[in-house]
Design an enzyme around this catalytic site. Structure first.
Site, PDB file in Angstrom:
ATOM      1  N   GLY A  58     114.198  24.157 -14.267  1.00  8.16           N
ATOM      2  CA  GLY A  58     113.774  22.838 -13.724  1.00  8.16           C
ATOM      3  C   GLY A  58     115.103  22.190 -13.025  1.00  8.16           C
ATOM      4  O   GLY A  58     116.140  22.858 -13.037  1.00  8.16           O
ATOM      5  N   GLU A  59     114.636  21.225 -12.402  1.00  7.16           N
ATOM      6  CA  GLU A  59     115.856  20.586 -11.469  1.00  7.16           C
ATOM      7  C   GLU A  59     116.069  19.125 -12.322  1.00  7.16           C
ATOM      8  O   GLU A  59     115.372  18.360 -12.357  1.00  7.16           O
ATOM      9  CB  GLU A  59     115.218  20.008 -10.117  1.00  7.16           C
ATOM     10  CG  GLU A  59     116.054  19.095  -9.290  1.00  7.16           C
ATOM     11  CD  GLU A  59     117.311  19.464  -9.109  1.00  7.16           C
ATOM     12  OE1 GLU A  59     117.625  20.700  -8.595  1.00  7.16           O
ATOM     13  OE2 GLU A  59     118.226  18.657  -9.400  1.00  7.16           O
TER      14      GLU A  59
ATOM     15  N   CYS B   7     113.351  31.954  -6.864  1.00  7.84           N
ATOM     16  CA  CYS B   7     113.706  31.616  -8.326  1.00  7.84           C
ATOM     17  C   CYS B   7     112.019  31.498  -8.933  1.00  7.84           C
ATOM     18  O   CYS B   7     111.008  31.365  -8.442  1.00  7.84           O
ATOM     19  CB  CYS B   7     113.952  30.116  -8.375  1.00  7.84           C
ATOM     20  SG  CYS B   7     113.952  29.277 -10.079  1.00  7.84           S
TER      21      CYS B   7
ATOM     22  N   CYS C   5     111.817  27.152  -4.941  1.00 10.15           N
ATOM     23  CA  CYS C   5     112.821  27.905  -4.249  1.00 10.15           C
ATOM     24  C   CYS C   5     112.121  29.134  -4.091  1.00 10.15           C
ATOM     25  O   CYS C   5     111.613  29.636  -5.094  1.00 10.15           O
ATOM     26  CB  CYS C   5     114.215  27.938  -5.001  1.00 10.15           C
ATOM     27  SG  CYS C   5     114.913  26.142  -4.719  1.00 10.15           S
TER      28      CYS C   5
ATOM     29  N   ASN D 187     118.612  38.022  -9.002  1.00 16.39           N
ATOM     30  CA  ASN D 187     117.814  38.724 -10.156  1.00 16.39           C
ATOM     31  C   ASN D 187     116.296  38.880  -9.633  1.00 16.39           C
ATOM     32  O   ASN D 187     115.786  37.733  -9.705  1.00 16.39           O
ATOM     33  CB  ASN D 187     117.997  37.998 -11.484  1.00 16.39           C
ATOM     34  CG  ASN D 187     119.464  37.972 -11.965  1.00 16.39           C
ATOM     35  OD1 ASN D 187     119.879  38.822 -12.150  1.00 16.39           O
ATOM     36  ND2 ASN D 187     119.833  36.653 -12.193  1.00 16.39           N
TER      37      ASN D 187
ATOM     38  N   SER E 205     123.457  21.484 -12.487  1.00 15.86           N
ATOM     39  CA  SER E 205     123.431  22.150 -11.195  1.00 15.86           C
ATOM     40  C   SER E 205     122.191  21.537 -10.535  1.00 15.86           C
ATOM     41  O   SER E 205     121.157  21.351 -11.029  1.00 15.86           O
ATOM     42  CB  SER E 205     123.380  23.469 -11.702  1.00 15.86           C
ATOM     43  OG  SER E 205     122.794  24.366 -10.525  1.00 15.86           O
TER      44      SER E 205
ATOM     45  N   SER F 260     123.661  24.010  -5.454  1.00 18.36           N
ATOM     46  CA  SER F 260     122.774  25.258  -5.090  1.00 18.36           C
ATOM     47  C   SER F 260     122.562  25.134  -3.674  1.00 18.36           C
ATOM     48  O   SER F 260     121.726  24.828  -3.026  1.00 18.36           O
ATOM     49  CB  SER F 260     121.475  25.459  -6.058  1.00 18.36           C
ATOM     50  OG  SER F 260     121.865  25.596  -7.403  1.00 18.36           O
ATOM     51  N   LEU F 261     123.755  25.996  -3.169  1.00 18.08           N
ATOM     52  CA  LEU F 261     123.409  25.872  -1.557  1.00 18.08           C
ATOM     53  C   LEU F 261     122.572  26.988  -1.150  1.00 18.08           C
ATOM     54  O   LEU F 261     121.702  26.786   0.075  1.00 18.08           O
ATOM     55  CB  LEU F 261     125.120  25.967  -0.925  1.00 18.08           C
ATOM     56  CG  LEU F 261     125.061  25.315   0.407  1.00 18.08           C
ATOM     57  CD1 LEU F 261     124.716  24.038   0.456  1.00 18.08           C
ATOM     58  CD2 LEU F 261     126.815  25.213   0.573  1.00 18.08           C
ATOM     59  N   HIS F 262     122.840  28.292  -1.165  1.00 17.65           N
ATOM     60  CA  HIS F 262     122.237  29.331  -0.805  1.00 17.65           C
ATOM     61  C   HIS F 262     121.927  29.801   0.533  1.00 17.65           C
ATOM     62  O   HIS F 262     121.677  30.927   1.006  1.00 17.65           O
ATOM     63  CB  HIS F 262     120.832  29.417  -1.506  1.00 17.65           C
ATOM     64  CG  HIS F 262     121.041  29.210  -2.961  1.00 17.65           C
ATOM     65  ND1 HIS F 262     121.634  30.032  -3.900  1.00 17.65           N
ATOM     66  CD2 HIS F 262     120.324  28.062  -3.592  1.00 17.65           C
ATOM     67  CE1 HIS F 262     121.367  29.474  -4.921  1.00 17.65           C
ATOM     68  NE2 HIS F 262     120.675  28.309  -4.970  1.00 17.65           N
TER      69      HIS F 262
HETATM   70  N1  SAH Z   1     117.336  23.491 -10.495  1.00 17.82           N
HETATM   71  C1  SAH Z   1     118.798  23.782 -10.440  1.00 17.82           C
HETATM   72  C2  SAH Z   1     119.313  24.231 -11.735  1.00 17.82           C
HETATM   73  C3  SAH Z   1     118.505  25.338 -12.299  1.00 17.82           C
HETATM   74  S1  SAH Z   1     118.661  26.938 -11.513  1.00 17.82           S
HETATM   75  C4  SAH Z   1     119.474  24.329  -9.355  1.00 17.82           C
HETATM   76  O1  SAH Z   1     118.751  24.835  -8.564  1.00 17.82           O
HETATM   77  O2  SAH Z   1     120.502  24.322  -9.134  1.00 17.82           O
HETATM   78  C5  SAH Z   1     120.240  27.599 -11.841  1.00 17.82           C
HETATM   79  C6  SAH Z   1     120.823  28.455 -10.658  1.00 17.82           C
HETATM   80  O3  SAH Z   1     120.302  29.700 -10.930  1.00 17.82           O
HETATM   81  C7  SAH Z   1     120.595  27.795  -9.401  1.00 17.82           C
HETATM   82  O4  SAH Z   1     122.085  28.042  -8.753  1.00 17.82           O
HETATM   83  C8  SAH Z   1     119.560  28.780  -8.813  1.00 17.82           C
HETATM   84  O5  SAH Z   1     119.668  28.754  -7.479  1.00 17.82           O
HETATM   85  C9  SAH Z   1     119.929  29.957  -9.510  1.00 17.82           C
HETATM   86  N2  SAH Z   1     118.589  30.962  -9.477  1.00 17.82           N
HETATM   87  C10 SAH Z   1     117.542  30.535  -9.496  1.00 17.82           C
HETATM   88  N3  SAH Z   1     116.680  32.008  -9.393  1.00 17.82           N
HETATM   89  C11 SAH Z   1     117.629  32.808  -9.290  1.00 17.82           C
HETATM   90  C12 SAH Z   1     117.426  34.348  -9.121  1.00 17.82           C
HETATM   91  N4  SAH Z   1     116.280  34.835  -9.174  1.00 17.82           N
HETATM   92  N5  SAH Z   1     118.571  35.111  -9.102  1.00 17.82           N
HETATM   93  C13 SAH Z   1     119.945  34.408  -9.283  1.00 17.82           C
HETATM   94  N6  SAH Z   1     119.982  33.322  -9.151  1.00 17.82           N
HETATM   95  C14 SAH Z   1     118.761  32.458  -9.298  1.00 17.82           C
HETATM   96 FE1  SF4 Z   2     114.623  27.245  -9.351  1.00 16.69          FE
HETATM   97 FE2  SF4 Z   2     116.648  25.419  -9.445  1.00 16.69          FE
HETATM   98 FE3  SF4 Z   2     114.809  25.929  -7.292  1.00 16.69          FE
HETATM   99 FE4  SF4 Z   2     113.856  24.603  -9.228  1.00 16.69          FE
HETATM  100  S1  SF4 Z   2     115.644  23.564  -8.081  1.00 16.69           S
HETATM  101  S2  SF4 Z   2     112.965  26.259  -8.150  1.00 16.69           S
HETATM  102  S3  SF4 Z   2     114.971  25.699 -10.871  1.00 16.69           S
HETATM  103  S4  SF4 Z   2     116.322  27.181  -8.165  1.00 16.69           S
END
Ligand code: SAH
Ligand code: SF4
Length: 384
Positions: free
Chosen positions: A165-166, A118, A115, A301, A197, A219-221
């Protein structure tokens, strides 16, 4: 190599004991010693037959992950960095609140989803954690905290699989780990207090519903495929409509009657009022009756080289207000542990350059470890 007992759920441990000619109740005893009492040596397990205590060390062990560092935030948040070998490290974060203690656990070293917002995603994928490595994070944190707080009661009341991680791309290791969290002989957490998640691995959402239906956060976004494709590459494989269908199929098995949608607020990217309107109409109308859900807005963040910024506070609040006024309960996540970079997506920011990661992490340990732990309780996510 002998077996690490942290790798087994109770059924697995019973099968292991059976191979040794031991009855199931011995497996229950062992399991309780490990997970409820935090024992790592067999000679502590006083109610096991002496002959078994003497036999076990030659066939198995209980091995924790090496701690590279522990950092304690002024707000009570604690972050551990665990060494998983080959220059890789994973992070685990404990977040104390008035009425609960939440542990945020990692499921992989790195992540293959990639992503855009992230830092774990930018780091790339190294490998899946084993069940034992997932559980070692909980085992270590729980028994460390009990010792520190001189408590015999459970300190960690909630687990969220929201670290690195996922989790649904490491399904076979995840499921036994979740079972241990839920097992009354293990950590005894209720299904509603354990959250997976996911960025949207549709087939595995269906399997989770069958195997261990814990609380689900998605995690929709983004409210449309074009935008989500650019933020969460997995969307090209499982687009929003398929993902929301999977959420609807999950609900009958879920411990709560809603799905949590996470939405990371990125300035000028997905944070405009029209995005909020589109999101609202998506979750209210998908499949005809909509998807029962709550939405959690996460302030982005930042991390080096992301090229992204967090939305202004007022923009986040306006976005949340549109959703709330439209009838979808929306909260804004509080950031915790700011002083120790413990927030989402900042995890293991220092391991971006993996070649030298362990040395730098060890340097950090020298400056960060052994600070006194303070628990300052903070309010939960705020509804806007
Ligand atoms: N891989 C899974 C779980 C880990 S990430 C997932 O993506 O859901 C956990 C959460 O943190 C997710 O909702 C992700 O989108 C969010 N996240 C990742 N990077 C971020 C960042 N830099 N700032 C805020 N949230 C973030
Ligand atoms: Fe980060 Fe979750 Fe996306 Fe993996 S799936 S890159 S941990 S936000």
């Amino acid at each position: 190599m002998t077996a690490n007992l942290l790798d087994f759920d109770l059924e697995g441990l019973a099968a292991f004991c059976e191979q040794l000619g031991e009855k199931r109740f011995r497996a229950v005893q062992l399991f309780r010693w490990i997970h409820q009492k935090g024992a790592s040596r067999f000679d502590e397990m006083t109610d096991l037959a002496k002959s078994l205590r003497e036999k076990l060390p030659s066939v198995c062990h209980i091995t924790d992950l090496p701690v590279l560092s522990r950092q304690d935030s002024v707000d009570g948040t604690i972050k551990w960095l665990f060494d998983v070998g080959d220059g890789n490290a994973v992070e685990t974060v404990f977040i104390p609140e008035d009425d609960r203690g939440t542990l945020c656990i990692s499921s992989q070293a790195g992540c293959a989803v990639g992503c855009r917002f992230c830092s774990t995603g930018h780091q790339g994928f190294s490998r899946n954690l084993t069940t034992g490595e997932i559980l070692a994070q909980l085992w270590h944190a729980e028994h460390f905290l009990r010792k520190h707080l001189k408590s015999t009661d459970r300190v960690i009341t909630n687990v969220v699989m929201m670290g690195m991680g996922e989790p649904l791309q490491n399904y076979s290791a995840l499921v036994p780990a979740l079972r241990v969290m839920l097992d009354d002989h293990g950590y005894g957490l209720s299904r509603r207090r354990v959250t997976v998640s996911t960025s949207g691995v549709v087939p595995m959402i269906d399997r989770l519903a069958q195997d261990v239906p814990v609380a689900l956060a998605v995690s929709l976004h983004a409210p449309n495929d074009a935008l989500r494709d650019s933020l969460v590459p997995l969307n090209r494989k499982y687009p929003i409509a398929e993902l929301l269908d999977a959420c609807l199929r999950y609900l009958p098995a879920a411990p709560r009657d809603f799905i949590t949608f996470e939405y990371c607020m990125l300035e000028g990217v997905n944070d405009q009022p029209e995005h909020a309107q589109q999101l609202l109409s998506l979750v209210k109308t998908h499949g005809g009756r909509g998807v029962p859900c709550k939405i959690n807005l996460i302030p982005f963040n930042p991390f080096p080289d992301s090229g992204l910024k967090c939305s202004e506070r007022a923009v986040v609040l306006r976005f949340g207000q549109i959703l709330n006024e439209g009838g979808v309960v929306t909260t804004v996540r509080k950031t915790r542990g700011d002083d120790i970079d413990a927030a989402c997506g900042q995890l293991a920011g220092d391991v971006l350059d993996r070649t030298d990661a362990v040395r730098r992490l060890a340097d950090r340990r020298l400056t960060a470890a052994e600070q006194p732990i303070r628990f300052v309780h903070k309010a939960k996510d705020k509804q806007v």
